[in-house]
Motif scaffolding. Structure first.
Motif, mmCIF file in Angstrom:
data_model
loop_
_atom_site.group_PDB
_atom_site.id
_atom_site.type_symbol
_atom_site.label_atom_id
_atom_site.label_comp_id
_atom_site.label_asym_id
_atom_site.label_seq_id
_atom_site.Cartn_x
_atom_site.Cartn_y
_atom_site.Cartn_z
ATOM 1 N N ASP A 198 56.951 24.758 57.788
ATOM 2 C CA ASP A 198 57.581 26.061 57.558
ATOM 3 C C ASP A 198 58.854 26.131 58.522
ATOM 4 O O ASP A 198 58.594 26.167 59.713
ATOM 5 N N PRO A 199 59.952 26.531 57.916
ATOM 6 C CA PRO A 199 61.163 26.650 58.603
ATOM 7 C C PRO A 199 61.215 27.640 59.523
ATOM 8 O O PRO A 199 61.822 27.794 60.564
ATOM 9 N N ASN A 200 60.223 28.634 59.062
ATOM 10 C CA ASN A 200 60.562 30.075 60.283
ATOM 11 C C ASN A 200 59.861 29.612 61.376
ATOM 12 O O ASN A 200 59.837 30.335 62.222
ATOM 13 N N GLN A 201 59.008 28.445 61.409
ATOM 14 C CA GLN A 201 58.154 28.244 62.614
ATOM 15 C C GLN A 201 58.918 27.396 63.441
ATOM 16 O O GLN A 201 58.447 27.028 64.731
ATOM 17 N N MET A 202 60.149 26.918 62.966
ATOM 18 C CA MET A 202 61.067 26.027 63.986
ATOM 19 C C MET A 202 61.440 26.860 64.991
ATOM 20 O O MET A 202 61.876 28.092 65.226
ATOM 21 N N ARG A 203 61.702 25.977 66.342
ATOM 22 C CA ARG A 203 62.165 26.776 67.565
ATOM 23 C C ARG A 203 63.571 27.367 67.213
ATOM 24 O O ARG A 203 64.595 26.563 66.975
#
Length: 214
Positions: A9-14
């Motif tokens: 999920d891109p939203n979980q990327m730092r």
């Protein structure tokens, strides 16, 4: 069952400092356009600089822009230190003056991103004896009925691209040349009915008695 890997999920990327700075610029612009007041700006900036993931940044500008962030988060580009002024443990990422004054000088280490906010107050940032956490750092300024003065020595490179709205965002750096291998400081942001001024180093005080004797 398929062995195909499911993309993360891109939203979980730092989130990177570049992502946070991009959101901060959207907030500054919205304030200049009258879509946010000063209190809202302060609250949202606090959320920006405390955000850890890309998903935490998205809602902050959801009501301000149709697409406040790129589809893919920016990837930091690290550069090797080529100057003895590059490196060290980063200092504070924020300077805030609210009806007050802040003075940063001496041998502090400028982090990759430093946010200076002067609201009816003044901030003085002197980089003469500073070190820099990375080869390129950014100082993002917001001055509202206040002033921010930044002094830069001759042995570093400077990029100034801020914006003044009913205020001044200016530099006074005549005859400045690029220094190969030296750290680069980008100074950006917004002066809203305030002033941001970038100057050269302070000149040493002359010994009046010595001048008389000479």
């Amino acid at each position: 069952m398929s062995d195909e890997l499911v993309p993360a999920d891109p939203n979980q990327m730092r989130a990177s400092d570049a992502d946070r700075e991009q959101v901060a610029q959207v907030l500054h612009k919205a304030t200049a356009e009258g879509r946010l007041d000063i209190h809202e700006l302060d609250e949202r900036l606090a959320a920006v600089y405390s955000a850890k993931t890309y998903g935490e940044l998205v809602p902050i500008t959801a009501d301000l822009v149709l697409s406040g962030l790129p589809q893919t988060p920016a990837v930091p580009q690290y550069q090797p230190a080529t100057n003895d002024r590059i490196g060290g443990t980063p200092g504070s990422a924020v300077s805030v003056a609210f009806w007050s004054g802040v003075n940063r000088k001496g041998g502090w280490v400028v982090p990759r991103m430093h946010n200076a906010v002067a609201i009816m107050g003044g901030i003085e940032i002197d980089l003469t004896h500073a070190n820099f956490a990375e080869a390129e750092v950014t100082i993002s300024c917001f001055a509202f009925w206040g002033g921010i003065e930044i002094r830069v020595p001759d042995d570093i490179n400077v990029k100034v691209d801020g914006f003044g709205f009913m205020g001044a965002f200016e530099q006074n750096l005549p005859n400045r040349r690029h220094v190969p291998g030296a750290p680069t400081v980008r100074i950006t942001g917004l002066a809203l009915m305030g002033a941001v001024e970038v100057k050269g180093p302070k000149k040493p005080k002359k010994n009046v008695l010595r001048e008389l004797l000479d």
